[in-house]
Design a protein around this motif. Structure first.
Motif, PDB file in Angstrom:
ATOM      1  N   LYS A  80       0.800  -1.219   0.000  1.00  0.00           N
ATOM      2  CA  LYS A  80       0.000   0.000   0.000  1.00  0.00           C
ATOM      3  C   LYS A  80       0.844   1.286   0.000  1.00  0.00           C
ATOM      4  CE  LYS A  80      -4.493   1.383   1.412  1.00  0.00           C
ATOM      5  NZ  LYS A  80      -5.763   0.686   1.450  1.00  0.00           N
ATOM      6  N   GLY A 107     -10.450   4.322   2.814  1.00  0.00           N
ATOM      7  CA  GLY A 107      -9.491   4.900   3.766  1.00  0.00           C
ATOM      8  C   GLY A 107      -9.583   4.325   5.159  1.00  0.00           C
ATOM      9  N   THR A 108      -9.997   3.033   5.260  1.00  0.00           N
ATOM     10  CA  THR A 108     -10.095   2.403   6.582  1.00  0.00           C
ATOM     11  C   THR A 108      -8.742   2.419   7.275  1.00  0.00           C
ATOM     12  OG1 THR A 108     -11.209   0.720   5.250  1.00  0.00           O
ATOM     13  CG2 THR A 108     -11.338   0.481   7.628  1.00  0.00           C
ATOM     14  N   THR A 109      -7.698   2.301   6.494  1.00  0.00           N
ATOM     15  CA  THR A 109      -6.373   2.237   7.106  1.00  0.00           C
ATOM     16  C   THR A 109      -5.482   3.365   6.598  1.00  0.00           C
ATOM     17  OG1 THR A 109      -5.787   0.655   5.396  1.00  0.00           O
ATOM     18  CG2 THR A 109      -6.413  -0.257   7.529  1.00  0.00           C
ATOM     19  N   PHE A 153     -16.211   5.334  -3.416  1.00  0.00           N
ATOM     20  CA  PHE A 153     -16.170   3.945  -2.945  1.00  0.00           C
ATOM     21  C   PHE A 153     -16.543   3.023  -4.111  1.00  0.00           C
ATOM     22  CE2 PHE A 153     -18.661   0.524  -0.611  1.00  0.00           C
ATOM     23  CZ  PHE A 153     -17.545  -0.180  -0.223  1.00  0.00           C
ATOM     24  N   ALA A 226     -17.312  -6.512   1.497  1.00  0.00           N
ATOM     25  CA  ALA A 226     -16.533  -5.290   1.737  1.00  0.00           C
ATOM     26  C   ALA A 226     -16.015  -5.197   3.164  1.00  0.00           C
ATOM     27  CB  ALA A 226     -17.291  -4.016   1.370  1.00  0.00           C
ATOM     28  N   ASP A 247     -21.416 -13.952   0.108  1.00  0.00           N
ATOM     29  CA  ASP A 247     -20.280 -13.069   0.353  1.00  0.00           C
ATOM     30  C   ASP A 247     -19.678 -12.594  -0.974  1.00  0.00           C
ATOM     31  OD1 ASP A 247     -18.314 -11.777   1.770  1.00  0.00           O
ATOM     32  OD2 ASP A 247     -17.573 -13.552   2.812  1.00  0.00           O
ATOM     33  N   ILE A 248     -19.081 -11.446  -0.952  1.00  0.00           N
ATOM     34  CA  ILE A 248     -18.347 -10.936  -2.115  1.00  0.00           C
ATOM     35  C   ILE A 248     -17.134 -10.188  -1.577  1.00  0.00           C
ATOM     36  CG2 ILE A 248     -19.800  -8.846  -2.227  1.00  0.00           C
ATOM     37  CD1 ILE A 248     -19.359  -8.934  -5.312  1.00  0.00           C
ATOM     38  N   TYR A 249     -16.012 -10.365  -2.266  1.00  0.00           N
ATOM     39  CA  TYR A 249     -14.766  -9.787  -1.764  1.00  0.00           C
ATOM     40  C   TYR A 249     -14.113  -8.948  -2.857  1.00  0.00           C
ATOM     41  CZ  TYR A 249      -9.766  -9.730  -0.592  1.00  0.00           C
ATOM     42  OH  TYR A 249      -8.473  -9.350  -0.350  1.00  0.00           O
ATOM     43  N   GLY A 250     -13.435  -7.933  -2.427  1.00  0.00           N
ATOM     44  CA  GLY A 250     -12.660  -7.139  -3.372  1.00  0.00           C
ATOM     45  C   GLY A 250     -11.926  -6.055  -2.631  1.00  0.00           C
ATOM     46  N   LEU A 251     -11.095  -5.351  -3.347  1.00  0.00           N
ATOM     47  CA  LEU A 251     -10.398  -4.222  -2.753  1.00  0.00           C
ATOM     48  C   LEU A 251     -10.132  -3.212  -3.859  1.00  0.00           C
ATOM     49  CD1 LEU A 251      -6.716  -5.265  -2.030  1.00  0.00           C
ATOM     50  CD2 LEU A 251      -8.387  -6.840  -2.948  1.00  0.00           C
ATOM     51  N   THR A 252     -10.109  -1.964  -3.468  1.00  0.00           N
ATOM     52  CA  THR A 252      -9.983  -0.897  -4.442  1.00  0.00           C
ATOM     53  C   THR A 252      -8.788  -1.110  -5.354  1.00  0.00           C
ATOM     54  OG1 THR A 252     -10.854   0.522  -2.715  1.00  0.00           O
ATOM     55  CG2 THR A 252      -9.974   1.611  -4.652  1.00  0.00           C
ATOM     56  N   MET A 269     -15.327 -18.188  -1.538  1.00  0.00           N
ATOM     57  CA  MET A 269     -15.587 -17.278  -2.666  1.00  0.00           C
ATOM     58  C   MET A 269     -14.716 -17.667  -3.857  1.00  0.00           C
ATOM     59  SD  MET A 269     -15.898 -13.723  -0.583  1.00  0.00           S
ATOM     60  CE  MET A 269     -14.776 -14.110   0.748  1.00  0.00           C
ATOM     61  N   ARG A 340      -7.587  -8.481   8.599  1.00  0.00           N
ATOM     62  CA  ARG A 340      -6.356  -8.114   7.921  1.00  0.00           C
ATOM     63  C   ARG A 340      -5.222  -8.252   8.913  1.00  0.00           C
ATOM     64  NH1 ARG A 340      -7.690  -3.303   3.825  1.00  0.00           N
ATOM     65  NH2 ARG A 340      -8.653  -1.948   5.353  1.00  0.00           N
TER      66      ARG A 340
HETATM   67  P1  ADP Z   1      -9.857   0.298   2.562  1.00  0.00           P
HETATM   68  O1  ADP Z   1     -10.939  -0.279   3.421  1.00  0.00           O
HETATM   69  O2  ADP Z   1      -8.495  -0.203   2.859  1.00  0.00           O
HETATM   70  O3  ADP Z   1      -9.946   1.742   2.380  1.00  0.00           O
HETATM   71  P2  ADP Z   1     -11.250  -0.994   0.457  1.00  0.00           P
HETATM   72  O4  ADP Z   1     -12.466  -0.205   0.663  1.00  0.00           O
HETATM   73  O5  ADP Z   1     -10.793  -1.269  -0.911  1.00  0.00           O
HETATM   74  O6  ADP Z   1     -10.065  -0.272   1.122  1.00  0.00           O
HETATM   75  O7  ADP Z   1     -11.365  -2.318   1.295  1.00  0.00           O
HETATM   76  C1  ADP Z   1     -10.780  -3.530   0.920  1.00  0.00           C
HETATM   77  C2  ADP Z   1     -10.667  -4.417   2.113  1.00  0.00           C
HETATM   78  O8  ADP Z   1     -11.959  -4.697   2.677  1.00  0.00           O
HETATM   79  C3  ADP Z   1     -10.085  -5.779   1.807  1.00  0.00           C
HETATM   80  O9  ADP Z   1      -8.688  -5.755   1.719  1.00  0.00           O
HETATM   81  C4  ADP Z   1     -10.583  -6.580   2.984  1.00  0.00           C
HETATM   82  O10 ADP Z   1      -9.790  -6.341   4.129  1.00  0.00           O
HETATM   83  C5  ADP Z   1     -11.951  -6.009   3.243  1.00  0.00           C
HETATM   84  N1  ADP Z   1     -12.968  -6.849   2.596  1.00  0.00           N
HETATM   85  C6  ADP Z   1     -13.548  -6.652   1.408  1.00  0.00           C
HETATM   86  N2  ADP Z   1     -14.457  -7.620   1.155  1.00  0.00           N
HETATM   87  C7  ADP Z   1     -14.434  -8.470   2.203  1.00  0.00           C
HETATM   88  C8  ADP Z   1     -15.142  -9.663   2.543  1.00  0.00           C
HETATM   89  N3  ADP Z   1     -16.069 -10.185   1.771  1.00  0.00           N
HETATM   90  N4  ADP Z   1     -14.824 -10.261   3.716  1.00  0.00           N
HETATM   91  C9  ADP Z   1     -13.877  -9.746   4.526  1.00  0.00           C
HETATM   92  N5  ADP Z   1     -13.199  -8.626   4.273  1.00  0.00           N
HETATM   93  C10 ADP Z   1     -13.465  -7.977   3.125  1.00  0.00           C
END
Ligand code: ADP
Ligand code: ZN
Length: 452
Positions: A80, A107-109, A153, A226, A247-252, A269, A340
């Motif tokens: 990052k 911007g969670t982190t 977002f 998310a 469930d659905i997963y992804g990151l920006t 997933m 994380r």
């Molecule tokens: P940030 O939260 O770092 O600003 P994002 O909004 O892109 O950035 O968030 C991506 C993060 O959200 C992933 O790396 C993960 O930690 C978390 N996340 C996304 N989808 C899932 C999910 N289905 N289950 C668990 N964690 C998730």
């Protein structure tokens, strides 16, 4: 695909495929395609992105050195801070006249990072999320209420593009304005809902408060992600909204939601492996780990043009399996991330993941699925409080009963965490509800040195 095993939602609707020929390729075909696209990704970044040229040169590696998928270990990682250092445009692999849009992290982190898309990138994005909707059993012409935030977002636009690709009718609700959400749900009767799991729970709670039974809502399936959420929380969302929750997963950094999507078999997933190459590494040694082992998830974008990333360390901890799924798909599946590695709290030396706290809380009757972990430092000592919201029935009990309840919750947490967490019972509806990602942890120690 008629030969595909049918997995049904409780009301009998089966999942389907958006692109069966891709989603059921053999693992050998997937690996061949991935190798070809991995080389292409390297060829896209090496000449165009100074950051990657420098990194590749430092390691003495050229795109042509990638002869097999195993050679990926020769390539540099991306983290990052690299994106922040090259903010806003220096990670782009194409000139501005080929970029169609940018999105940004929530911007969670820390400071936000951006991601860029070409027109083609946006189409691929819709393919990934569209597959998720199809595998959840959503059909062209059916209505999706998309309650992920629209704007910077990635959640809102990501699901929107998928619905468009599949041919659904989208209600672009975005997050918040719960009264309006409920009104739309009752008037337009969507069969599918997309939003964070914490917001889904909030919607369920509002319906319950208004005396609307789950069977009075038209929802059949929910696409929620998310943020981390447990299977216990899934059960609560399903009961509260009368839907099958997936469930659905992804990151920006990878372009947003749809990097992986869960099918009706609920066994992890499916990573969209023709678009993303997943690895699991040991976060300490950075060496690859075999399938089935828990480690840090690392992704390489195989098709993205505007901002390809090589071996991006997500910090998310999970494992992969490549066994063919009951749904007939061959794409590898990732387990629910348990959090994380940078979400991990270290309290008096003990590693604590918010997901462990949640798993305990959701099994205790009388507790609402809303909680907050507050960590502070008193002198040299870390103290952890878990604020737990109790239901009306518990709250109406006598002081003595409440104290016994509080002690019981505390003991259960201790059993799992092995450290003392002080449980604070909170009145019903006093913990802030989230419209997007829930804020589960307030760490007041940030920036404090031990003993300060
Ligand atoms: P940030 O939260 O770092 O600003 P994002 O909004 O892109 O950035 O968030 C991506 C993060 O959200 C992933 O790396 C993960 O930690 C978390 N996340 C996304 N989808 C899932 C999910 N289905 N289950 C668990 N964690 C998730
Ligand atoms: Zn499946």
């Amino acid at each position: 695909m008629s030969a595909t095993p049918q997995i049904l939602t409780p009301d009998g609707a089966g999942g389907s495929f958006l692109q069966p020929e891709l989603e059921t390729m053999s693992q050998a075909e997937i690996r061949e395609l991935q190798l070809q696209r991995l080389v292409e990704a390297c060829e896209r970044v090496y000449p165009k992105v100074p950051f990657y040229r420098r990194k590749f040169d430092e390691l003495g590696v050229k795109p042509s050195d990638i002869q097999s998928l195993e050679d990926i270990v020769k390539l540099p990682f991306t983290v990052k801070p690299d994106l922040r250092d090259n903010y806003p445009f220096d990670m782009f692999a194409l000139p501005m006249d080929q970029i169609e849009r940018v999105q940004s992290t929530s911007g969670t982190t820390g400071a936000p990072t951006t991601v860029a898309y070409t027109h083609q990138d946006v189409q691929y994005w819709g393919e990934c999320t569209g597959r998720g909707l199809a595998m959840a059993g959503v059909k062209p012409g059916e209505i999706l209420q998309n309650s992920y935030g629209y704007g910077l977002f990635t959640g809102g636009p990501g699901l929107d593009y998928g619905a468009v690709r599949l041919g659904c009718v989208v209600i672009p609700m975005s997050g918040g304005n719960t009264d309006r959400q409920i009104r739309m749900m009752q008037d337009l009767k969507p069969v599918a809902l997309s939003c964070t799991p914490s917001y889904a729970l909030h919607l369920a709670e509002v319906f319950r408060d208004r005396g609307v039974a789950p069977s009075d809502i038209s929802l059949r399936v929910g696409i929620h992600g998310a943020e981390p959420w447990s299977n216990e929380m899934r059960a609560q969302v399903e009961a509260g909204l009368g839907e099958t929750a997936l469930d659905i997963y992804g990151l920006t950094e990878m372009g947003g939601p749809g990097v992986s999507v869960e099918c009706l078999a609920k066994g992890g997933m499916h990573v969209n492996e023709d678009h993303y190459l997943a690895e699991i590494i040991d976060p300490e040694t950075l060496q690859p780990l075999p399938d089935g082992q828990l480690g840090e998830l690392v992704f390489t974008t195989l098709r993205r043009q505007a901002q390809p990333l090589i071996r991006y360390r997500t910090r998310d901890l999970c494992s992969l399996t490549r066994e063919t799924c009951a749904c007939g798909r061959t794409f590898a599946r990732m387990s629910k991330p348990i959090g994380r590695s940078d979400d991990m709290l270290i309290i008096r030396g003990v590693n604590v993941f918010p997901s462990q706290v949640e798993e305990v809380l959701v099994t205790i009757p009388g507790i609402e699925p809303h909680y907050q972990i507050v960590v502070d430092r008193v002198g040299y000592l870390d103290v952890m409080e878990v604020w737990v919201e109790v239901g009306e029935s518990i709250f109406a009990e006598t002081m003595g009963d409440l104290e016994r309840f509080q002690k019981m919750v505390q003991a259960k947490l201790y059993g799992v965490l092995n450290i003392k967490a002080v449980v604070k019972l909170k009145e019903p509806k006093t913990i802030t509800r989230s419209e997007g990602k829930a804020v589960r942890v307030v760490d007041k120690r940030k920036g404090m040195l031990p003993g300060s």
